[in-house]
Design a protein around this motif. Structure first.
Motif, PDB file in Angstrom:
ATOM      1  N   ARG A  46       1.992  14.983  -4.372  1.00  0.00           N
ATOM      2  CA  ARG A  46       0.843  14.873  -3.475  1.00  0.00           C
ATOM      3  C   ARG A  46      -0.442  14.963  -4.283  1.00  0.00           C
ATOM      4  NH1 ARG A  46       4.009  18.941  -0.432  1.00  0.00           N
ATOM      5  NH2 ARG A  46       4.632  18.133   1.614  1.00  0.00           N
ATOM      6  N   VAL A  47      -1.401  14.121  -3.929  1.00  0.00           N
ATOM      7  CA  VAL A  47      -2.728  14.163  -4.553  1.00  0.00           C
ATOM      8  C   VAL A  47      -3.789  13.854  -3.504  1.00  0.00           C
ATOM      9  CG1 VAL A  47      -2.005  13.535  -6.886  1.00  0.00           C
ATOM     10  CG2 VAL A  47      -2.599  11.732  -5.244  1.00  0.00           C
ATOM     11  N   VAL A  48      -5.002  14.262  -3.792  1.00  0.00           N
ATOM     12  CA  VAL A  48      -6.175  13.854  -3.007  1.00  0.00           C
ATOM     13  C   VAL A  48      -7.028  12.965  -3.900  1.00  0.00           C
ATOM     14  CG1 VAL A  48      -8.293  14.630  -1.875  1.00  0.00           C
ATOM     15  CG2 VAL A  48      -6.158  15.879  -1.523  1.00  0.00           C
ATOM     16  N   GLY A  49      -7.393  11.791  -3.389  1.00  0.00           N
ATOM     17  CA  GLY A  49      -8.179  10.849  -4.183  1.00  0.00           C
ATOM     18  C   GLY A  49      -9.282  10.209  -3.367  1.00  0.00           C
ATOM     19  N   GLU A  50      -9.943   9.252  -3.962  1.00  0.00           N
ATOM     20  CA  GLU A  50     -11.005   8.538  -3.268  1.00  0.00           C
ATOM     21  C   GLU A  50     -10.412   7.607  -2.215  1.00  0.00           C
ATOM     22  OE1 GLU A  50     -13.795   6.537  -5.734  1.00  0.00           O
ATOM     23  OE2 GLU A  50     -14.229   8.299  -6.972  1.00  0.00           O
ATOM     24  N   ARG A  51     -11.046   7.579  -1.064  1.00  0.00           N
ATOM     25  CA  ARG A  51     -10.574   6.726   0.020  1.00  0.00           C
ATOM     26  C   ARG A  51     -11.141   5.319  -0.127  1.00  0.00           C
ATOM     27  NH1 ARG A  51     -12.318   7.438   6.405  1.00  0.00           N
ATOM     28  NH2 ARG A  51     -11.436   5.440   7.150  1.00  0.00           N
ATOM     29  N   PRO A  52     -10.273   4.318  -0.297  1.00  0.00           N
ATOM     30  CA  PRO A  52     -10.776   2.941  -0.376  1.00  0.00           C
ATOM     31  C   PRO A  52     -11.433   2.523   0.939  1.00  0.00           C
ATOM     32  CG  PRO A  52      -8.493   3.087  -1.133  1.00  0.00           C
ATOM     33  CD  PRO A  52      -8.825   4.395  -0.483  1.00  0.00           C
ATOM     34  N   ALA A  53     -12.413   1.645   0.858  1.00  0.00           N
ATOM     35  CA  ALA A  53     -13.166   1.227   2.044  1.00  0.00           C
ATOM     36  C   ALA A  53     -12.258   0.604   3.095  1.00  0.00           C
ATOM     37  CB  ALA A  53     -14.264   0.248   1.637  1.00  0.00           C
ATOM     38  N   GLU A  54     -11.181  -0.052   2.667  1.00  0.00           N
ATOM     39  CA  GLU A  54     -10.326  -0.756   3.631  1.00  0.00           C
ATOM     40  C   GLU A  54      -9.328   0.162   4.334  1.00  0.00           C
ATOM     41  OE1 GLU A  54      -8.150  -1.059  -0.396  1.00  0.00           O
ATOM     42  OE2 GLU A  54     -10.222  -1.147   0.338  1.00  0.00           O
ATOM     43  N   MET A  55      -9.230   1.425   3.940  1.00  0.00           N
ATOM     44  CA  MET A  55      -8.229   2.320   4.514  1.00  0.00           C
ATOM     45  C   MET A  55      -8.701   2.849   5.867  1.00  0.00           C
ATOM     46  SD  MET A  55      -6.587   5.900   3.091  1.00  0.00           S
ATOM     47  CE  MET A  55      -6.205   5.237   1.481  1.00  0.00           C
ATOM     48  N   ASP A  56      -8.012   2.452   6.944  1.00  0.00           N
ATOM     49  CA  ASP A  56      -8.402   2.899   8.277  1.00  0.00           C
ATOM     50  C   ASP A  56      -7.272   3.596   9.028  1.00  0.00           C
ATOM     51  OD1 ASP A  56      -6.801   0.709   8.676  1.00  0.00           O
ATOM     52  OD2 ASP A  56      -8.155  -0.309  10.080  1.00  0.00           O
ATOM     53  N   CYS A  57      -6.116   3.751   8.371  1.00  0.00           N
ATOM     54  CA  CYS A  57      -4.997   4.443   9.006  1.00  0.00           C
ATOM     55  C   CYS A  57      -3.990   4.804   7.922  1.00  0.00           C
ATOM     56  CB  CYS A  57      -4.346   3.569  10.082  1.00  0.00           C
ATOM     57  SG  CYS A  57      -3.452   2.138   9.438  1.00  0.00           S
ATOM     58  N   ALA A  58      -2.927   5.510   8.309  1.00  0.00           N
ATOM     59  CA  ALA A  58      -1.849   5.809   7.366  1.00  0.00           C
ATOM     60  C   ALA A  58      -1.052   4.547   7.081  1.00  0.00           C
ATOM     61  CB  ALA A  58      -0.943   6.883   7.946  1.00  0.00           C
ATOM     62  N   GLU A  59      -0.591   4.408   5.829  1.00  0.00           N
ATOM     63  CA  GLU A  59       0.249   3.281   5.446  1.00  0.00           C
ATOM     64  C   GLU A  59       1.401   3.791   4.581  1.00  0.00           C
ATOM     65  OE1 GLU A  59      -3.038  -0.283   5.698  1.00  0.00           O
ATOM     66  OE2 GLU A  59      -2.189   0.189   3.735  1.00  0.00           O
ATOM     67  N   VAL A  60       2.564   3.155   4.728  1.00  0.00           N
ATOM     68  CA  VAL A  60       3.757   3.546   3.981  1.00  0.00           C
ATOM     69  C   VAL A  60       4.319   2.317   3.279  1.00  0.00           C
ATOM     70  CG1 VAL A  60       6.025   4.625   4.106  1.00  0.00           C
ATOM     71  CG2 VAL A  60       4.242   5.310   5.720  1.00  0.00           C
ATOM     72  N   TYR A  61       4.693   2.479   1.999  1.00  0.00           N
ATOM     73  CA  TYR A  61       5.196   1.394   1.163  1.00  0.00           C
ATOM     74  C   TYR A  61       6.698   1.570   0.942  1.00  0.00           C
ATOM     75  CZ  TYR A  61       0.383   0.111  -0.094  1.00  0.00           C
ATOM     76  OH  TYR A  61      -0.933  -0.294  -0.061  1.00  0.00           O
ATOM     77  N   TYR A  62       7.457   0.530   1.266  1.00  0.00           N
ATOM     78  CA  TYR A  62       8.911   0.557   1.138  1.00  0.00           C
ATOM     79  C   TYR A  62       9.375  -0.436   0.070  1.00  0.00           C
ATOM     80  CZ  TYR A  62       9.129   3.175   5.535  1.00  0.00           C
ATOM     81  OH  TYR A  62       8.990   4.127   6.516  1.00  0.00           O
ATOM     82  N   GLY A  63      10.596  -0.200  -0.419  1.00  0.00           N
ATOM     83  CA  GLY A  63      11.248  -1.175  -1.285  1.00  0.00           C
ATOM     84  C   GLY A  63      10.878  -1.070  -2.743  1.00  0.00           C
ATOM     85  N   GLY A  64      10.191  -0.015  -3.137  1.00  0.00           N
ATOM     86  CA  GLY A  64       9.812   0.144  -4.534  1.00  0.00           C
ATOM     87  C   GLY A  64      10.848   0.922  -5.323  1.00  0.00           C
ATOM     88  N   PRO A  65      10.460   1.431  -6.478  1.00  0.00           N
ATOM     89  CA  PRO A  65      11.413   2.107  -7.363  1.00  0.00           C
ATOM     90  C   PRO A  65      11.808   3.510  -6.886  1.00  0.00           C
ATOM     91  CG  PRO A  65       9.211   2.168  -8.309  1.00  0.00           C
ATOM     92  CD  PRO A  65       9.128   1.281  -7.111  1.00  0.00           C
ATOM     93  N   ARG A  66      11.040   4.118  -5.982  1.00  0.00           N
ATOM     94  CA  ARG A  66      11.367   5.455  -5.462  1.00  0.00           C
ATOM     95  C   ARG A  66      11.694   5.327  -3.968  1.00  0.00           C
ATOM     96  NH1 ARG A  66      12.547   6.275 -10.280  1.00  0.00           N
ATOM     97  NH2 ARG A  66      10.805   5.909 -11.707  1.00  0.00           N
ATOM     98  N   TYR A  67      11.783   6.452  -3.281  1.00  0.00           N
ATOM     99  CA  TYR A  67      12.148   6.368  -1.865  1.00  0.00           C
ATOM    100  C   TYR A  67      11.038   5.694  -1.062  1.00  0.00           C
ATOM    101  CZ  TYR A  67      15.852   9.549  -3.254  1.00  0.00           C
ATOM    102  OH  TYR A  67      16.934  10.111  -3.884  1.00  0.00           O
ATOM    103  N   LYS A  68       9.803   6.132  -1.258  1.00  0.00           N
ATOM    104  CA  LYS A  68       8.662   5.438  -0.670  1.00  0.00           C
ATOM    105  C   LYS A  68       7.377   6.094  -1.150  1.00  0.00           C
ATOM    106  CE  LYS A  68       8.680   7.926   3.782  1.00  0.00           C
ATOM    107  NZ  LYS A  68       8.910   7.756   5.229  1.00  0.00           N
ATOM    108  N   ALA A  69       6.265   5.393  -0.917  1.00  0.00           N
ATOM    109  CA  ALA A  69       4.933   5.898  -1.238  1.00  0.00           C
ATOM    110  C   ALA A  69       4.053   5.706  -0.014  1.00  0.00           C
ATOM    111  CB  ALA A  69       4.349   5.149  -2.439  1.00  0.00           C
ATOM    112  N   GLY A  70       2.963   6.446   0.048  1.00  0.00           N
ATOM    113  CA  GLY A  70       2.080   6.282   1.194  1.00  0.00           C
ATOM    114  C   GLY A  70       0.790   7.033   1.033  1.00  0.00           C
ATOM    115  N   TYR A  71      -0.056   6.904   2.045  1.00  0.00           N
ATOM    116  CA  TYR A  71      -1.348   7.595   2.037  1.00  0.00           C
ATOM    117  C   TYR A  71      -1.897   7.662   3.448  1.00  0.00           C
ATOM    118  CZ  TYR A  71      -2.569   2.619   1.589  1.00  0.00           C
ATOM    119  OH  TYR A  71      -2.634   1.255   1.743  1.00  0.00           O
TER     120      TYR A  71
END
Length: 374
Positions: free
Chosen positions: A183-208
């Motif tokens: 877990r980390v806290v970082g800068e919020r990109p301008a386009e981020m308006d909700c939670a998003e989850v990334y599937y199908g990568g090298p780990r179980y999943k990523a998100g923010y």
């Protein structure tokens, strides 16, 4: 007779809301916290509608939402950032509340600390319970600083590794789920308006998730790595290495993190007391009684619901024994369902391609069922 004097053990989110709810209903409350400092720390937190409803009931929601980011949907993406689908999120707190809000844990805890003090709760830091003696009408408590007190009710809200749970003879223990989380806290990109989850990568999943006007909370679910890496200062380079392959906004967030970024890494554990959470006039609540993997983002909501309902029933007209039985009849089935479904999702993450796996259905059915009153 309703309880009048209550000891709450643990000053985190659960213990703070419980103390506040009890004080607002006329109870005299002592809150003890083992840390010598009491303020908000940590990364981001996802507060779904039923959590927001609990915060509203104790009067802190407006302050939390002043800095938090509400949203009513989430997006699922491929590891390269391509969109899979955009899903509306059920409003588990009712139609008049956002479905979800992302917040800094420190903002939430600071709001609770201020409200607890404002409502006259006696807060004692740097100590906890050393021992207790149960009697038919009260509990005598000895604290680790040698002082003592007598209470109508003692509530342990001291987290997944609860000492109170063991102290009252409950044998449930946390067990690893089989995955870990960065877990980390970082800068919020301008386009981020909700939670998003990334599937199908090298780990179980990523998100923010967005958690303030300019900050976001990002995470990576991974296998269990060496225990030496557990803690609040895991190497940033390790997170980047393990998360390589996730692109889109997630990749941009991780790449832009300063080198001194605090990276929290934990094994995900679970616990459930699958029976009464109380012994005599002592009860454990929140993560001390039930903790689930963060696959449905209902951990905080389940804890907050515990706190609000326990305060309501303990200060009601029923004898405490009956109030605690009523508390269990309302909380255990709901918590058991959330935990079961969260563990099912974790199992499907760990073993992709399992026949019949349908995470979207499980998540939707779980949240829809939680729209019913706690």
């Amino acid at each position: 007779m309703p309880v009048h004097k209550v000891l709450v053990v643990g000053g985190g989110i659960t213990g703070s809301v419980l103390s506040l709810a009890l004080a607002q209903r006329g109870a005299e409350v002592d809150l003890v916290e083992i840390s010598p400092q009491w303020f908000g720390v940590g990364h981001g937190i996802t507060l779904q509608g039923n959590a927001l409803k609990a915060l509203r009931s104790v009067g802190v929601l407006d302050r939390v939402l002043h800095r938090a980011v509400p949203f009513d949907h989430m997006r699922l993406r491929h590891a390269d950032g391509g969109l899979i689908t955009d899903l509306p999120t059920p409003r588990t707190g009712g139609a008049d509340l956002p479905a979800t809000a992302g917040a800094l844990r420190s903002d939430l805890q600071d709001a609770l600390c201020d409200a607890v003090h404002a409502h006259g709760v006696r807060v004692r830091l740097g100590l906890t319970v050393a021992g207790l003696d149960q009697w038919p009408g009260h509990v005598d408590v000895t604290f680790t600083d040698g002082t003592s007190g007598r209470y109508d009710l003692v509530a342990g809200a001291d987290g997944i590794n609860s000492a109170m749970r063991e102290l009252i003879g409950i044998t449930a223990r946390p067990s690893p789920v089989g995955m870990s989380i960065f877990r980390v806290v970082g800068e919020r990109p301008a386009e981020m308006d909700c939670a998003e989850v990334y599937y199908g990568g090298p780990r179980y999943k990523a998100g923010y998730s967005p958690i303030s006007a300019d900050r976001c909370y990002a995470y990576l679910l991974d296998e269990n790595l060496d225990t030496s890496l557990i803690g609040p200062r895991a190497p940033l380079e390790l997170l980047r290495e393990r998360g390589a392959g996730y692109r889109g906004s997630w990749g941009k967030i991780i790449a832009s993190l300063p080198e001194d970024t605090a990276v929290d890494h934990r094994w995900i554990e679970t616990v459930l007391i699958d029976g009464p959470w109380h012994r005599g006039r002592t009860v454990v609540v929140g993560d001390a009684a039930h903790a689930c993997p963060p696959l449905i983002a209902q951990g905080a909501a389940m804890c907050l619901e515990d706190a609000v309902l326990l305060a309501e029933l303990a200060t009601g007209s029923d004898p405490l024994e009956r109030a605690l039985e009523h508390f269990m009849s309302r909380r255990l089935p709901r918590v058991r369902m959330v935990l079961r479904n969260s563990l099912q999702l974790a199992e499907w993450e760990i073993h992709p391609g399992t026949p019949g796996a349908d995470p979207a259905r499980i998540m939707s059915e779980t949240l829809q069922s939680l729209t019913a009153a706690a």
